[in-house]
Write a protein that holds these residues in place. Structure first.
Motif, mmCIF file in Angstrom:
data_model
loop_
_atom_site.group_PDB
_atom_site.id
_atom_site.type_symbol
_atom_site.label_atom_id
_atom_site.label_comp_id
_atom_site.label_asym_id
_atom_site.label_seq_id
_atom_site.Cartn_x
_atom_site.Cartn_y
_atom_site.Cartn_z
ATOM 1 N N ALA A 1 -10.613 24.774 1.339
ATOM 2 C CA ALA A 1 -11.269 25.969 0.808
ATOM 3 C C ALA A 1 -11.218 25.994 -0.715
ATOM 4 C CB ALA A 1 -10.597 27.214 1.385
ATOM 5 N N ALA A 2 -10.210 25.322 -1.265
ATOM 6 C CA ALA A 2 -10.057 25.292 -2.720
ATOM 7 C C ALA A 2 -10.864 24.180 -3.372
ATOM 8 C CB ALA A 2 -8.578 25.127 -3.078
ATOM 9 N N GLY A 3 -11.523 23.363 -2.559
ATOM 10 C CA GLY A 3 -12.321 22.271 -3.106
ATOM 11 C C GLY A 3 -12.075 20.967 -2.373
ATOM 12 N N THR A 4 -12.820 19.959 -2.746
ATOM 13 C CA THR A 4 -12.737 18.654 -2.091
ATOM 14 C C THR A 4 -11.965 17.660 -2.951
ATOM 15 O OG1 THR A 4 -14.842 18.998 -0.949
ATOM 16 C CG2 THR A 4 -14.072 16.732 -1.155
ATOM 17 N N VAL A 5 -11.036 16.979 -2.326
ATOM 18 C CA VAL A 5 -10.298 15.901 -2.984
ATOM 19 C C VAL A 5 -10.992 14.591 -2.612
ATOM 20 C CG1 VAL A 5 -8.100 14.655 -3.136
ATOM 21 C CG2 VAL A 5 -8.115 17.160 -2.855
ATOM 22 N N PRO A 6 -11.500 13.831 -3.575
ATOM 23 C CA PRO A 6 -12.207 12.588 -3.229
ATOM 24 C C PRO A 6 -11.242 11.515 -2.734
ATOM 25 C CG PRO A 6 -11.980 12.769 -5.601
ATOM 26 C CD PRO A 6 -11.469 14.065 -5.031
ATOM 27 N N VAL B 1 0.842 -1.206 0.000
ATOM 28 C CA VAL B 1 0.000 0.000 0.000
ATOM 29 C C VAL B 1 0.874 1.251 0.000
ATOM 30 C CG1 VAL B 1 -1.764 1.293 1.252
ATOM 31 C CG2 VAL B 1 -1.907 -1.202 1.120
ATOM 32 N N ILE B 2 1.955 1.224 0.763
ATOM 33 C CA ILE B 2 2.874 2.370 0.779
ATOM 34 C C ILE B 2 3.473 2.580 -0.615
ATOM 35 C CG2 ILE B 2 4.981 3.318 1.800
ATOM 36 C CD1 ILE B 2 2.539 3.084 3.715
ATOM 37 N N ASP B 3 3.856 1.488 -1.262
ATOM 38 C CA ASP B 3 4.406 1.591 -2.623
ATOM 39 C C ASP B 3 3.351 2.093 -3.605
ATOM 40 O OD1 ASP B 3 6.960 0.774 -1.935
ATOM 41 O OD2 ASP B 3 6.545 -1.346 -2.295
ATOM 42 N N ALA B 4 2.113 1.632 -3.447
ATOM 43 C CA ALA B 4 1.040 2.105 -4.325
ATOM 44 C C ALA B 4 0.806 3.596 -4.120
ATOM 45 C CB ALA B 4 -0.248 1.325 -4.038
ATOM 46 N N ALA B 5 0.793 4.028 -2.864
ATOM 47 C CA ALA B 5 0.580 5.447 -2.561
ATOM 48 C C ALA B 5 1.708 6.307 -3.129
ATOM 49 C CB ALA B 5 0.473 5.641 -1.046
ATOM 50 N N GLU B 6 2.938 5.756 -3.092
ATOM 51 C CA GLU B 6 4.089 6.495 -3.621
ATOM 52 C C GLU B 6 3.945 6.722 -5.122
ATOM 53 O OE1 GLU B 6 8.960 6.033 -3.846
ATOM 54 O OE2 GLU B 6 7.686 4.265 -3.753
ATOM 55 N N GLN B 7 3.440 5.721 -5.845
ATOM 56 C CA GLN B 7 3.312 5.818 -7.297
ATOM 57 C C GLN B 7 2.048 6.550 -7.738
ATOM 58 O OE1 GLN B 7 5.661 4.912 -9.475
ATOM 59 N NE2 GLN B 7 6.961 4.261 -7.777
ATOM 60 N N PHE B 8 1.086 6.675 -6.826
ATOM 61 C CA PHE B 8 -0.194 7.304 -7.147
ATOM 62 C C PHE B 8 -0.039 8.817 -7.116
ATOM 63 C CE2 PHE B 8 -4.772 8.148 -5.755
ATOM 64 C CZ PHE B 8 -5.298 7.896 -7.010
ATOM 65 N N GLY B 9 -0.533 9.483 -8.116
ATOM 66 C CA GLY B 9 -0.325 10.934 -8.216
ATOM 67 C C GLY B 9 -1.332 11.773 -7.450
ATOM 68 N N ARG B 10 -2.139 11.120 -6.598
ATOM 69 C CA ARG B 10 -3.150 11.854 -5.845
ATOM 70 C C ARG B 10 -3.101 11.449 -4.376
ATOM 71 N NH1 ARG B 10 -5.587 9.851 -10.529
ATOM 72 N NH2 ARG B 10 -6.242 11.431 -12.031
ATOM 73 N N ALA B 11 -3.833 12.194 -3.559
ATOM 74 C CA ALA B 11 -3.938 11.853 -2.139
ATOM 75 C C ALA B 11 -4.873 10.658 -1.974
ATOM 76 C CB ALA B 11 -4.466 13.043 -1.350
ATOM 77 N N LEU B 12 -4.670 9.878 -0.907
ATOM 78 C CA LEU B 12 -5.558 8.749 -0.636
ATOM 79 C C LEU B 12 -6.812 9.144 0.149
ATOM 80 C CD1 LEU B 12 -3.197 7.089 -1.775
ATOM 81 C CD2 LEU B 12 -3.642 5.393 0.002
ATOM 82 N N PRO B 13 -6.700 9.961 1.197
ATOM 83 C CA PRO B 13 -7.925 10.281 1.944
ATOM 84 C C PRO B 13 -8.728 11.401 1.284
ATOM 85 C CG PRO B 13 -6.045 11.340 2.980
ATOM 86 C CD PRO B 13 -5.492 10.532 1.834
ATOM 87 N N MET B 14 -10.003 11.472 1.609
ATOM 88 C CA MET B 14 -10.801 12.616 1.186
ATOM 89 C C MET B 14 -10.307 13.845 1.939
ATOM 90 S SD MET B 14 -14.913 13.294 1.326
ATOM 91 C CE MET B 14 -14.980 13.548 3.090
ATOM 92 N N MET B 15 -10.118 14.943 1.229
ATOM 93 C CA MET B 15 -9.666 16.190 1.857
ATOM 94 C C MET B 15 -10.608 17.312 1.469
ATOM 95 S SD MET B 15 -5.523 16.063 1.408
ATOM 96 C CE MET B 15 -4.546 14.753 2.136
ATOM 97 N N MET B 16 -11.168 17.962 2.460
ATOM 98 C CA MET B 16 -12.075 19.091 2.223
ATOM 99 C C MET B 16 -11.316 20.371 2.525
ATOM 100 S SD MET B 16 -15.573 17.482 3.834
ATOM 101 C CE MET B 16 -16.616 18.765 3.138
#
Length: 383
Positions: free
Chosen positions: A161-166, A144-159
């Motif tokens: 002021a600039a918008g929500t990251v799913p 999972v750590i390796d997958a997160a490293e290669q993934f170009g986005r955040a894993l958790p939802m982030m709310m």
């Protein structure tokens, strides 16, 4: 009773078979230790750490094993290493015996008693010796750590002021020890997690970790587990139905972790090239079975493959990517097993050759391959 800890000759193997803690514990049982200089460096253990627990540091592997009663290793000794091993020595390691008849014969010819730690039976008294579980647990985390490293986005939802990251969607294929740890880790990192497995018992385990279970739950599915807790090979009809379900599900996933292995067989193919092509660019697949042929079509051992923007991660020796923790657990597995072979009163080796743990793991003894699953078949013998 002399115990040797040589450095691993495989340059891709950073783990070590003993830690200062296990050196201390075994020394209390009467052992003396010879550790090859630098054997623990890649796991964060210095020669001084071993010396502080009473071990003697020697310059070469041959010096370490000279006169040894027991040799502790991570990987099976090579033929060149075996030339220095004393006949009759006990050698405990991850032996990888399937399909390696020549290596088994070489160990038999060397006269060692070779114990394959990955053949340890999965019974209550042997849980602390279960190398497959201890290393798979860490592999699931690291995947999972390796997958997160290669993934170009955040894993958790982030709310913000600039918008929500799913939240990222993570699909874990195979819910054994590695898969369950992958589920738990992905959940901790905030991903929305689903998982699949052909074993019915896995459903409850998956759901207990907060993930959704994905499977065709027909009558064959309900019978798809061996008495030892391993997955059975499934029929072509079931595989087709499950593949159709997975194909539809995988299109929507950001991360996929595959962990399916069947002992003694090539890894089952779970993800086809068409499934890979159906995923969004930027998605990541980590194939933990790549060393056994891979669960993912197109995965390459030791490489990250990019297929139309989808990364397929095929790292080798994933437990070794978290070497300090892996060595700590592996060394404890070895200690627990070796402790059963030592007489506490005399503080000497006293192997109980009829013990179920010994019989299950012993590959070679007295110049012969003795394990029933790997011993050469005698022509004309009654089966």
């Amino acid at each position: 009773m002399k115990i040797a800890v040589p450095a691993e000759v495989d340059l891709g193997e950073p783990r070590v078979a003993a830690t200062p803690d296990t050196v201390k514990r075994l020394s209390a049982l009467g052992a003396t230790f010879a550790v090859q200089s630098g054997a623990g460096l890649n796991s964060g253990i210095t020669d001084a750490d071993y010396e502080a627990m009473g071990a003697t540091i020697v310059p070469t592997g041959a010096d370490a094993v000279a006169g040894a009663d027991v040799v502790l290793k991570v990987r099976r000794p090579t033929e060149s290493e075996l030339s220095a091993y004393p006949r009759g020595a006990l050698v405990l390691a991850i032996m990888d015996p399937y399909g390696n008849d020549a290596a088994l014969k070489a160990m038999a010819d060397a006269g060692i008693s070779a114990f394959s730690m990955e053949l340890m039976p999965r019974i209550t008294r042997a849980q602390v010796m279960d190398v497959l579980s201890s290393q798979a647990n860490l592999a699931g985390y690291r995947a999972v750590i390796d997958a997160a490293e290669q993934f170009g986005r955040a894993l958790p939802m982030m709310m913000t002021a600039a918008g929500t990251v799913p939240a990222a969607r993570c699909f874990v294929m195979g819910a054994g020890v590695a898969g369950l740890q992958a589920i738990a880790t992905a959940r901790r990192l905030g991903a929305v997690v689903t998982a699949t497995d052909v074993r019915p018992a896995a459903k409850e385990q998956v759901e207990s970790l907060g993930a959704k279970f994905i499977a065709v739950e027909d009558e064959e599915f309900k019978q798809a587990e061996t008495a030892a807790g391993y997955a059975k090979p499934m029929s072509a009809e079931y595989q087709a139905k499950q593949q159709a379900l997975v194909a539809e599900h995988i299109k929507k996933q950001d991360l996929v972790i595959t962990t399916a292995l069947i002992p003694g067989r090539a890894a089952p193919r779970l993800v086809t090239a068409a499934m890979v092509s159906s995923m969004k660019p930027g998605s990541v697949i980590v194939d933990l079975a790549v060393e056994r042929g891979g669960n993912v079509e197109g995965s390459q051992a030791g490489y990250i493959t990019n297929v139309n923007g989808v990364k397929i991660v095929g790292y080798l020796n994933v437990p070794g990517r978290i070497a300090a923790s892996a060595s700590q657990l592996y060394a404890k597995n070895l200690f627990a097993f070796l402790e059963t072979m030592i007489d506490k009163g005399s503080k000497a080796l006293a192997v109980k050759w009829d013990d179920e743990l010994v019989k299950a793991t012993l590959l070679t003894r007295d110049g012969a391959v003795v394990h029933p699953s790997f011993a050469p078949k005698v022509e004309g013998a009654v089966q």
